[in-house]
Design an enzyme around this catalytic site. Sequence first.
Site, short mmCIF file in Angstrom:
data_model
loop_
_atom_site.label_atom_id
_atom_site.label_comp_id
_atom_site.label_asym_id
_atom_site.label_seq_id
_atom_site.Cartn_x
_atom_site.Cartn_y
_atom_site.Cartn_z
N SER A 1 -9.29 -8.61 -9.54
CA SER A 1 -8.55 -7.62 -10.34
C SER A 1 -8.48 -8.16 -11.76
O SER A 1 -8.52 -9.38 -11.97
CB SER A 1 -7.13 -7.47 -9.77
OG SER A 1 -6.32 -6.79 -10.69
N TYR B 1 1.20 -10.64 -7.78
CA TYR B 1 -0.17 -10.11 -7.74
C TYR B 1 -1.07 -10.85 -8.74
O TYR B 1 -2.17 -11.27 -8.37
CB TYR B 1 -0.13 -8.61 -8.05
CG TYR B 1 -1.44 -7.89 -7.79
CD1 TYR B 1 -1.91 -7.70 -6.50
CD2 TYR B 1 -2.20 -7.41 -8.85
CE1 TYR B 1 -3.12 -7.04 -6.26
CE2 TYR B 1 -3.40 -6.74 -8.62
CZ TYR B 1 -3.85 -6.55 -7.32
OH TYR B 1 -5.04 -5.90 -7.09
P1 NAP Z 1 -5.10 -0.08 -0.09
O1 NAP Z 1 -5.62 1.31 -0.04
O2 NAP Z 1 -3.65 -0.33 -0.08
O3 NAP Z 1 -5.81 -0.87 1.11
C1 NAP Z 1 -5.48 -2.20 1.38
C2 NAP Z 1 -6.18 -2.65 2.64
O4 NAP Z 1 -5.85 -4.01 2.88
C3 NAP Z 1 -5.80 -1.83 3.85
O5 NAP Z 1 -6.94 -1.59 4.64
C4 NAP Z 1 -4.83 -2.75 4.59
O6 NAP Z 1 -4.90 -2.50 5.99
C5 NAP Z 1 -5.42 -4.11 4.25
N1 NAP Z 1 -4.48 -5.20 4.41
C6 NAP Z 1 -3.30 -5.40 3.78
N2 NAP Z 1 -2.72 -6.51 4.24
C7 NAP Z 1 -3.55 -7.03 5.19
C8 NAP Z 1 -3.50 -8.16 6.02
N3 NAP Z 1 -2.47 -9.01 6.01
N4 NAP Z 1 -4.54 -8.39 6.87
C9 NAP Z 1 -5.59 -7.54 6.90
N5 NAP Z 1 -5.70 -6.45 6.15
C10 NAP Z 1 -4.67 -6.20 5.29
O7 NAP Z 1 -5.64 -0.84 -1.38
P2 NAP Z 1 -7.05 -0.85 -2.13
O8 NAP Z 1 -6.80 -0.33 -3.47
O9 NAP Z 1 -8.14 -0.30 -1.29
O10 NAP Z 1 -7.21 -2.45 -2.28
C11 NAP Z 1 -8.29 -3.17 -1.79
C12 NAP Z 1 -8.48 -4.41 -2.66
O11 NAP Z 1 -8.80 -4.00 -3.99
C13 NAP Z 1 -7.24 -5.29 -2.78
O12 NAP Z 1 -7.62 -6.64 -2.73
C14 NAP Z 1 -6.70 -4.93 -4.15
O13 NAP Z 1 -5.93 -5.98 -4.70
C15 NAP Z 1 -7.98 -4.69 -4.90
N6 NAP Z 1 -7.83 -3.91 -6.13
C16 NAP Z 1 -7.39 -2.61 -6.07
C17 NAP Z 1 -7.25 -1.89 -7.26
C18 NAP Z 1 -6.78 -0.47 -7.28
O14 NAP Z 1 -6.58 0.08 -8.38
N7 NAP Z 1 -6.64 0.20 -6.14
C19 NAP Z 1 -7.56 -2.49 -8.49
C20 NAP Z 1 -7.99 -3.82 -8.50
C21 NAP Z 1 -8.13 -4.51 -7.31
P3 NAP Z 1 -3.70 -2.66 7.03
O15 NAP Z 1 -2.45 -2.26 6.32
O16 NAP Z 1 -4.12 -1.74 8.14
O17 NAP Z 1 -3.73 -4.08 7.45
#
Ligand code: NAP
Length: 254
Positions: free
Chosen positions: A143, A156
């Site tokens: 990120s 974060y």
């Molecule tokens: P999201 O829709 O909230 O999805 C997060 C995923 O992580 C879910 O599948 C959740 O599944 C899983 N997760 C959370 N805790 C977990 C654990 N302890 N063990 C295994 N799985 C876990 O978020 P997203 O935006 O797709 O994020 C994915 C990645 O992209 C993250 O690393 C985030 O920091 C990064 N990111 C996102 C953005 C953005 O704008 N969305 C920007 C920069 C970086 P369960 O709850 O079923 O376990």
Amino acid sequence: MHELEGKSAIITGASRGIGAATAREFAKLGASVVLAARTLGEIQAIASEIWAAGGQATAVACDVSRYDDVLEVVERCQQAYGRVDVLVNNAGVIEPIGPLAESDPELWGAASDINYKGVYHGLRAAIPVMLSKGGGAIVNISSGAAVSTLEGWSQYCSSKAGALSLTRNADFEYRDQGIQIVGLSPGTVATEMQVIIKASGINPVSQLDPSVHLPPETVAKAIAWLSTKDATEFAGTDVSLRDDDMQRRMGLTT
Ligand code: NAP
């Protein structure tokens, strides 16, 4: 034939958002995928959808903050597909959001166990298996927060900074042994995480109009590209999807 065809890939955090889109993209490109997340029902449904479309997928319940869970995912991938070619360390959480001095140490530490230690767990479990088969590719989802300060995001920002350091250190140790390790900073993406950020009302990210967020499918294409030899020169770095030249290089824009 795409380079990922016939390969096997583990995607953590595959129950929704970027991880779910990545599992679908890898399957579309001909890879066998192992979907890992805590919510088994969600990843089983996506795996069934991939099977129905003619692909191969396995769903394994996993909390990335528990090393034994991550080890189990790697073992299941080997059992099902004979090897682990790609690991996408994608699982992550944005909360707790709020002033550091008012944060709950338990919640703060639990988030570090996912965002930072979870990435270590993936590297620790997959690299020996990859080495035994001559190599592999790992994409750590990073990120802009890894290199920024943002109000209310001490957890974060610092856990993503730790994950970036892991990308650099693991690349340093294993690039000469055929393991390509790269980070991806995807910009803002239209997922549940951004819904939580908006609801918090803290810092400029929460004020963004949702229309500026990238679709998770675009990020999934970038992750697939970073898992190929085309991305070798970026190993050990965080690649930013905000960079127009990089988007062109990945074939996402013309
Ligand atoms: P999201 O829709 O909230 O999805 C997060 C995923 O992580 C879910 O599948 C959740 O599944 C899983 N997760 C959370 N805790 C977990 C654990 N302890 N063990 C295994 N799985 C876990 O978020 P997203 O935006 O797709 O994020 C994915 C990645 O992209 C993250 O690393 C985030 O920091 C990064 N990111 C996102 C953005 C953005 O704008 N969305 C920007 C920069 C970086 P369960 O709850 O079923 O376990």
